[in-house]
Design a protein around this motif. Structure first.
Motif, PDB file in Angstrom:
ATOM      1  N   ALA A 241      24.906 -14.597  19.455  1.00  0.00           N
ATOM      2  CA  ALA A 241      24.025 -13.488  19.079  1.00  0.00           C
ATOM      3  C   ALA A 241      23.789 -13.562  17.582  1.00  0.00           C
ATOM      4  CB  ALA A 241      24.618 -12.139  19.455  1.00  0.00           C
ATOM      5  N   VAL A 242      22.572 -13.231  17.168  1.00  0.00           N
ATOM      6  CA  VAL A 242      22.258 -13.120  15.750  1.00  0.00           C
ATOM      7  C   VAL A 242      21.669 -11.734  15.516  1.00  0.00           C
ATOM      8  CG1 VAL A 242      21.901 -15.599  15.468  1.00  0.00           C
ATOM      9  CG2 VAL A 242      19.953 -14.147  15.993  1.00  0.00           C
ATOM     10  N   PHE A 243      21.933 -11.192  14.357  1.00  0.00           N
ATOM     11  CA  PHE A 243      21.543  -9.815  14.052  1.00  0.00           C
ATOM     12  C   PHE A 243      20.780  -9.804  12.738  1.00  0.00           C
ATOM     13  CE2 PHE A 243      25.360  -9.833  16.563  1.00  0.00           C
ATOM     14  CZ  PHE A 243      25.151  -8.841  17.515  1.00  0.00           C
ATOM     15  N   ASP A 244      19.562  -9.284  12.783  1.00  0.00           N
ATOM     16  CA  ASP A 244      18.769  -9.196  11.559  1.00  0.00           C
ATOM     17  C   ASP A 244      18.878  -7.802  10.961  1.00  0.00           C
ATOM     18  OD1 ASP A 244      17.040  -9.719   9.456  1.00  0.00           O
ATOM     19  OD2 ASP A 244      15.347  -8.906  10.576  1.00  0.00           O
ATOM     20  N   ALA A 245      19.593  -7.715   9.836  1.00  0.00           N
ATOM     21  CA  ALA A 245      19.680  -6.475   9.075  1.00  0.00           C
ATOM     22  C   ALA A 245      19.030  -6.652   7.710  1.00  0.00           C
ATOM     23  CB  ALA A 245      21.144  -6.065   8.906  1.00  0.00           C
ATOM     24  N   ALA A 246      18.231  -7.699   7.566  1.00  0.00           N
ATOM     25  CA  ALA A 246      17.573  -7.982   6.291  1.00  0.00           C
ATOM     26  C   ALA A 246      16.130  -7.505   6.272  1.00  0.00           C
ATOM     27  CB  ALA A 246      17.637  -9.482   5.987  1.00  0.00           C
ATOM     28  N   GLY A 247      15.409  -7.733   7.375  1.00  0.00           N
ATOM     29  CA  GLY A 247      14.043  -7.226   7.475  1.00  0.00           C
ATOM     30  C   GLY A 247      13.012  -8.026   6.719  1.00  0.00           C
ATOM     31  N   VAL A 248      13.292  -9.303   6.470  1.00  0.00           N
ATOM     32  CA  VAL A 248      12.333 -10.160   5.768  1.00  0.00           C
ATOM     33  C   VAL A 248      12.084 -11.405   6.603  1.00  0.00           C
ATOM     34  CG1 VAL A 248      12.906  -9.294   3.478  1.00  0.00           C
ATOM     35  CG2 VAL A 248      14.191 -11.232   4.409  1.00  0.00           C
ATOM     36  N   ALA A 249      10.902 -11.991   6.427  1.00  0.00           N
ATOM     37  CA  ALA A 249      10.481 -13.109   7.265  1.00  0.00           C
ATOM     38  C   ALA A 249      11.432 -14.302   7.225  1.00  0.00           C
ATOM     39  CB  ALA A 249       9.064 -13.537   6.880  1.00  0.00           C
ATOM     40  N   PRO A 250      11.922 -14.743   6.049  1.00  0.00           N
ATOM     41  CA  PRO A 250      12.828 -15.904   6.052  1.00  0.00           C
ATOM     42  C   PRO A 250      14.087 -15.673   6.891  1.00  0.00           C
ATOM     43  CG  PRO A 250      12.032 -15.468   3.830  1.00  0.00           C
ATOM     44  CD  PRO A 250      11.604 -14.309   4.665  1.00  0.00           C
ATOM     45  N   ALA A 251      14.613 -14.455   6.859  1.00  0.00           N
ATOM     46  CA  ALA A 251      15.807 -14.175   7.654  1.00  0.00           C
ATOM     47  C   ALA A 251      15.509 -14.266   9.141  1.00  0.00           C
ATOM     48  CB  ALA A 251      16.352 -12.788   7.306  1.00  0.00           C
ATOM     49  N   VAL A 252      14.355 -13.738   9.561  1.00  0.00           N
ATOM     50  CA  VAL A 252      13.997 -13.759  10.979  1.00  0.00           C
ATOM     51  C   VAL A 252      13.805 -15.192  11.466  1.00  0.00           C
ATOM     52  CG1 VAL A 252      12.232 -13.102  12.663  1.00  0.00           C
ATOM     53  CG2 VAL A 252      12.997 -11.453  10.945  1.00  0.00           C
ATOM     54  N   SER A 253      13.067 -15.999  10.701  1.00  0.00           N
ATOM     55  CA  SER A 253      12.815 -17.378  11.137  1.00  0.00           C
ATOM     56  C   SER A 253      14.118 -18.180  11.194  1.00  0.00           C
ATOM     57  CB  SER A 253      11.801 -18.055  10.219  1.00  0.00           C
ATOM     58  OG  SER A 253      12.272 -18.103   8.887  1.00  0.00           O
ATOM     59  N   THR A 254      15.005 -17.964  10.234  1.00  0.00           N
ATOM     60  CA  THR A 254      16.286 -18.672  10.248  1.00  0.00           C
ATOM     61  C   THR A 254      17.153 -18.195  11.407  1.00  0.00           C
ATOM     62  OG1 THR A 254      16.208 -18.903   7.841  1.00  0.00           O
ATOM     63  CG2 THR A 254      18.329 -19.274   8.899  1.00  0.00           C
ATOM     64  N   ALA A 255      17.162 -16.885  11.636  1.00  0.00           N
ATOM     65  CA  ALA A 255      17.960 -16.345  12.737  1.00  0.00           C
ATOM     66  C   ALA A 255      17.516 -16.922  14.074  1.00  0.00           C
ATOM     67  CB  ALA A 255      17.858 -14.822  12.749  1.00  0.00           C
ATOM     68  N   LEU A 256      16.200 -16.989  14.292  1.00  0.00           N
ATOM     69  CA  LEU A 256      15.688 -17.515  15.557  1.00  0.00           C
ATOM     70  C   LEU A 256      15.966 -19.005  15.714  1.00  0.00           C
ATOM     71  CD1 LEU A 256      12.310 -15.574  15.812  1.00  0.00           C
ATOM     72  CD2 LEU A 256      14.384 -15.223  17.181  1.00  0.00           C
ATOM     73  N   ALA A 257      16.140 -19.692  14.592  1.00  0.00           N
ATOM     74  CA  ALA A 257      16.486 -21.118  14.654  1.00  0.00           C
ATOM     75  C   ALA A 257      17.967 -21.335  14.928  1.00  0.00           C
ATOM     76  CB  ALA A 257      16.099 -21.805  13.342  1.00  0.00           C
ATOM     77  N   CYS A 258      18.767 -20.255  14.837  1.00  0.00           N
ATOM     78  CA  CYS A 258      20.209 -20.368  15.034  1.00  0.00           C
ATOM     79  C   CYS A 258      20.682 -19.863  16.394  1.00  0.00           C
ATOM     80  CB  CYS A 258      20.943 -19.573  13.954  1.00  0.00           C
ATOM     81  SG  CYS A 258      20.764 -20.203  12.281  1.00  0.00           S
TER      82      CYS A 258
END
Length: 350
Positions: A241-258
């Protein structure tokens, strides 16, 4: 009494306001501490957003109003018909107003009520010496949970709710993107659920240092190929599981790649700008994006139990300030990034 009253963008004033009166089914609280939330910052700098400019359908309140929805307190008076609560009880407040009539409410998911309101956003709140709340909002604090921790139950429950939606178990690998207060709360929640293998991804050296001091493993995305690291670490399986608590595009794209196949990215952030989502990656991986909003009473109780067990630590990331300093040392400092989490002490005696 004194209260932080919100009048509109960049206008929050410490005013003398009428003392609230207890009503049937409610209690009056002397506020212990009240946290300043990211939502409060959005209201202060760009609002009104959630603060109603006409009477709210559940509370009847509208601008201007006293802010504050993350707070703890001690009961000083009880209204007619109240049972099970007495003066002197120490509580954390679950600040949701719900309609009990819409589809989500009828299904038990009142955290996504279609008319949802919050004490301190759609009514006068806890950034004041006293406030009055319905007993449905109360959660008792054990003797070993301080009023300081009590004021953190609300944001920590936001994080705990998201962690639960990640559907993780002991032995899983999880990732948290962003080491602000909700990211820290996610780390505490995941650890409380028995996970040892949790990585926090954060580009800010200051925030990395703060959460490392609590015991977290961190990754600097400016220095590490995070997807490659996780692929190697999990033998190609990806994170559970990955959790986005940053709310910015680079975090989302990296999270989805992980994230691993058929596993979720849980979003617990507010996105100020539209995001481009790589849907092909989701399709090919059969992974998914799961939204997370607020909490329920069960999340509050779980967080309080973990706090009573000594699983939360405020060292290095929580600052207390008096009510008079709420703008300069609260809102402005948080906006500038010089503080991480600010708790306002309206009564100056805690």
């Amino acid at each position: 009494m004194r209260a932080a009253v919100y009048y509109g963008p960049n206008k929050l004033e410490i005013d003398d306001v009428a003392e609230p009166e207890v009503r049937p089914g409610t209690v009056k609280l002397q506020v212990g501490f009240n946290g300043i939330c990211g939502t409060d910052l959005h209201e202060y700098y760009a609002g009104p957003i959630f603060v109603p400019t006409s009477p709210h359908p559940l509370t009847g309140a509208e601008l201007p109003l006293t802010m504050g929805h993350e707070f703890s307190g001690t009961i000083t008076a009880v209204g007619e018909g109240v049972t099970g609560w007495t003066e002197g009880d120490r509580v954390a407040v679950e600040p949701i107003y719900k309609c009990d009539q819409c589809g989500p409410c009828r299904a038990g998911n009142y955290n996504v009520c279609q008319q949802i309101g919050f004490h301190g956003l759609m009514s006068d709140g806890g950034m004041a010496e006293s406030t009055v709340v319905p007993t449905s909002m109360l959660h008792r604090l054990p003797d070993n949970v301080s009023l300081e921790l009590g004021a953190l139950v609300e944001p920590m429950s936001v994080a705990y709710h998201a962690a639960t939606l990640g559907d993780v178990t002991q032995g899983n690998t999880a990732m948290v993107f962003g080491a602000g207060p909700i990211g820290i709360g996610l780390w505490f929640a995941l650890r409380g659920k028995g996970l040892e293998d949790v990585f926090v991804v954060e580009p800010s050296p200051t925030r990395r240092a703060a959460i490392e001091a609590l015991g977290a493993q961190t990754l600097d995305p400016t220095a590490t190929d995070v997807p490659a690291f996780i692929a190697e670490h999990t033998s190609g399986a990806g994170a559970d599981a990955v959790f986005d608590a940053a709310g910015v595009a680079p975090a989302v794209s990296t999270a989805l790649a992980c994230v691993g196949s058929r596993r979720p990215m849980v979003s617990v952030a507010i996105y100020e700008k539209p995001l481009e989502t790589p849907l092909l990656n989701l399709v090919m991986n059969e992974s998914r994006i799961q939204g997370s909003l607020c909490y329920t009473g069960a999340d509050f109780e779980a967080v309080i139990a973990l706090m009573a067990d000594g699983r939360y630590d405020t060292t290095g990331w929580v600052t207390r300030i008096p009510l008079d300093d709420v703008v300069d040392e609260g809102f402005e400092a948080l906006h500038a990034g010089t503080k991480m989490k600010v708790l306002v002490d309206p009564n100056g005696a805690n």
